[in-house]
Design a protein around this motif. Structure first.
Motif, PDB file in Angstrom:
ATOM      1  N   ALA A 113      25.727  70.015 105.983  1.00  0.00           N
ATOM      2  CA  ALA A 113      26.236  69.640 104.664  1.00  0.00           C
ATOM      3  C   ALA A 113      26.901  68.279 104.783  1.00  0.00           C
ATOM      4  CB  ALA A 113      27.231  70.672 104.151  1.00  0.00           C
ATOM      5  N   ARG A 114      27.126  67.659 103.618  1.00  0.00           N
ATOM      6  CA  ARG A 114      27.705  66.318 103.641  1.00  0.00           C
ATOM      7  C   ARG A 114      29.140  66.352 104.150  1.00  0.00           C
ATOM      8  NH1 ARG A 114      23.746  63.575 100.881  1.00  0.00           N
ATOM      9  NH2 ARG A 114      22.507  65.142  99.828  1.00  0.00           N
ATOM     10  N   ASP A 115      29.879  67.350 103.705  1.00  0.00           N
ATOM     11  CA  ASP A 115      31.265  67.506 104.139  1.00  0.00           C
ATOM     12  C   ASP A 115      31.648  68.962 103.923  1.00  0.00           C
ATOM     13  OD1 ASP A 115      31.803  67.757 101.365  1.00  0.00           O
ATOM     14  OD2 ASP A 115      31.859  65.585 101.223  1.00  0.00           O
ATOM     15  N   ILE A 116      32.891  69.270 104.216  1.00  0.00           N
ATOM     16  CA  ILE A 116      33.313  70.664 104.122  1.00  0.00           C
ATOM     17  C   ILE A 116      33.220  71.176 102.692  1.00  0.00           C
ATOM     18  CG2 ILE A 116      35.334  72.177 104.316  1.00  0.00           C
ATOM     19  CD1 ILE A 116      34.129  71.770 106.928  1.00  0.00           C
ATOM     20  N   ALA A 117      33.553  70.311 101.734  1.00  0.00           N
ATOM     21  CA  ALA A 117      33.467  70.729 100.339  1.00  0.00           C
ATOM     22  C   ALA A 117      32.018  71.070  99.978  1.00  0.00           C
ATOM     23  CB  ALA A 117      34.001  69.620  99.432  1.00  0.00           C
ATOM     24  N   ASP A 118      31.110  70.230 100.458  1.00  0.00           N
ATOM     25  CA  ASP A 118      29.691  70.481 100.198  1.00  0.00           C
ATOM     26  C   ASP A 118      29.266  71.772 100.871  1.00  0.00           C
ATOM     27  OD1 ASP A 118      27.119  69.838  99.192  1.00  0.00           O
ATOM     28  OD2 ASP A 118      26.542  69.090 101.162  1.00  0.00           O
ATOM     29  N   PHE A 119      29.772  71.995 102.079  1.00  0.00           N
ATOM     30  CA  PHE A 119      29.423  73.239 102.771  1.00  0.00           C
ATOM     31  C   PHE A 119      29.924  74.452 101.997  1.00  0.00           C
ATOM     32  CE2 PHE A 119      30.847  76.680 105.534  1.00  0.00           C
ATOM     33  CZ  PHE A 119      29.611  77.113 105.990  1.00  0.00           C
ATOM     34  N   GLU A 120      31.123  74.339 101.451  1.00  0.00           N
ATOM     35  CA  GLU A 120      31.659  75.474 100.706  1.00  0.00           C
ATOM     36  C   GLU A 120      30.768  75.788  99.512  1.00  0.00           C
ATOM     37  OE1 GLU A 120      35.294  75.120  98.624  1.00  0.00           O
ATOM     38  OE2 GLU A 120      35.549  77.296  98.505  1.00  0.00           O
ATOM     39  N   ARG A 121      30.270  74.735  98.871  1.00  0.00           N
ATOM     40  CA  ARG A 121      29.353  74.929  97.751  1.00  0.00           C
ATOM     41  C   ARG A 121      28.113  75.718  98.222  1.00  0.00           C
ATOM     42  NH1 ARG A 121      24.723  72.685  96.567  1.00  0.00           N
ATOM     43  NH2 ARG A 121      24.940  71.132  98.235  1.00  0.00           N
TER      44      ARG A 121
END
Lengths: 151, 151
Positions: A113-121
Motif C-alpha cells: 500500500a502507499r502508506d499505513i492509511a492506504d493499507f487500512e483502507r
DNA sequence: CTTGAAAAGAACTGCCT
DNA sequence: AGGCAGTTCTTTTCAAG
C-alpha cells in the motif's frame, strides 16, 4: 526424471544471482564453452527447473511504501470457502502474494500500500469484508533480506 | 527524482510479467518505437526502479519439497540481539528470506527443506538454538499464488 | 520523438572429438 | 557428454529527418 549434476547446480547459482547473465558469461565462469552452457540452461528451462525470470519493480520508488503480511484464519472452511476466498483476495490489486498454509493460520497474504492509511483502507474495505475471514494478524515489513537458497 | 509516467508504468507491468521481453516486443505492445522503449527501459534500470531479474529455481524439482514460514518473537531485544540474530539466521543455508517486521512477531523467515524431517533438523539444531529466540510460530506452505502488484 | 541502418553480441545449429 | 565454427537473430548505437 532429470539428472542434475554439480555443473547444473553451479549454473542455477549463477542465474539466481543474475538472471541476465548469458550463456557465454556463465560458460566462462565455469570453464565450459558457450554452447555447452547454453545447452544446459535450455535443458534446465525445458525441465521447468528454471522458471521465467521475475523483475522486482521497486515498490517504494513507485510510491508503495508499506508492505504488510497478513495471517488470516478462515471462519468457515468448506471447499467453497477456500476457493471463493482465494478468488476474492486475488482480485484485490494490492495483494501481491496469496499463500495457502498449514498451521495457526489458513492463508498468508503479502499486501502493498502507499502508506499505513492506504493499507487500512485496503484492510477494512477489501479484506475484512470477505465473509469467510476470521482471525487476522498483521506484520508490517521493516527490512527484508533475501538469500539464494541452498541450491 | 525520477519521473515515472503511464508509459513507464505500462513497461514495468510488461516486464513484471516476463522479464525476458525485449524492447521490440514492448514497443510494439505500447505503440511506441523500439528505440524509444529501449531508452525508457534503460532509464528505469539505471534509476534502480527495475532491479536485476530473479530466476526462481524450482526448489521442489531440486529436492527441496517443503517451504515453511516462521514467525519469531525474540526473547531479548537489544541492539545487539537484532543484529546478531540476523547474522546468525542468514548463515543458515535453508533460510531464504529474513524479514524484520513490526507486529506480533519480530522476524519472519522463509525456510526451505527437503522434507518435514529435514525441516525439523533445521528448526531444532539451527534456529531454536539461537539465544535470542523466544516464541516461534510455523506455517507450512501448501500453495502459493503471485500477482504483479499494483504498478 | 521518430525511422533506418549498421555494428556488436548473443542465441542457436551441425559436425566433430 | 564437450568443443569449434558458422548462421541467424536481437540488442545497441548512431546518423538523420
Amino acid at each position: 526424471m532429470t539428472e542434475i549434476d554439480d555443473t547444473d547446480r553451479a549454473i542455477l547459482r549463477a542465474l539466481a544471482q543474475d538472471a541476465h547473465a548469458n550463456a557465454g558469461e556463465i560458460g566462462r565462469a565455469l570453464g565450459i564453452s558457450q554452447p555447452s552452457a547454453w545447452r544446459r540452461i535450455k535443458r534446465l528451462t525445458d525441465a521447468g527447473v528454471l522458471g521465467g525470470a521475475h523483475v522486482p519493480a521497486d515498490r517504494a520508488g513507485l510510491g508503495f511504501g508499506v508492505t504488510v503480511f497478513l495471517g488470516i484464519k478462515l471462519a468457515t472452511k468448506g471447499r467453497t470457502s477456500l476457493e471463493e476466498f482465494e478468488r476474492a483476495v486475488l482480485a484485490i490489486p494490492e495483494v501481491q502474494v496469496v499463500q495457502h498454509v498449514l498451521g495457526l493460520f489458513d492463508y498468508r497474504l503479502r499486501v502493498v500500500a502507499r502508506d499505513i492509511a492506504d493499507f487500512e483502507r485496503v484492510l477494512r474495505r477489501r479484506i475484512m469484508v470477505l465473509p469467510a475471514v476470521g482471525q487476522v494478524e498483521a506484520n508490517v515489513l521493516l527490512t527484508e533480506e533475501r538469500r539464494d537458497g541452498p541450491i
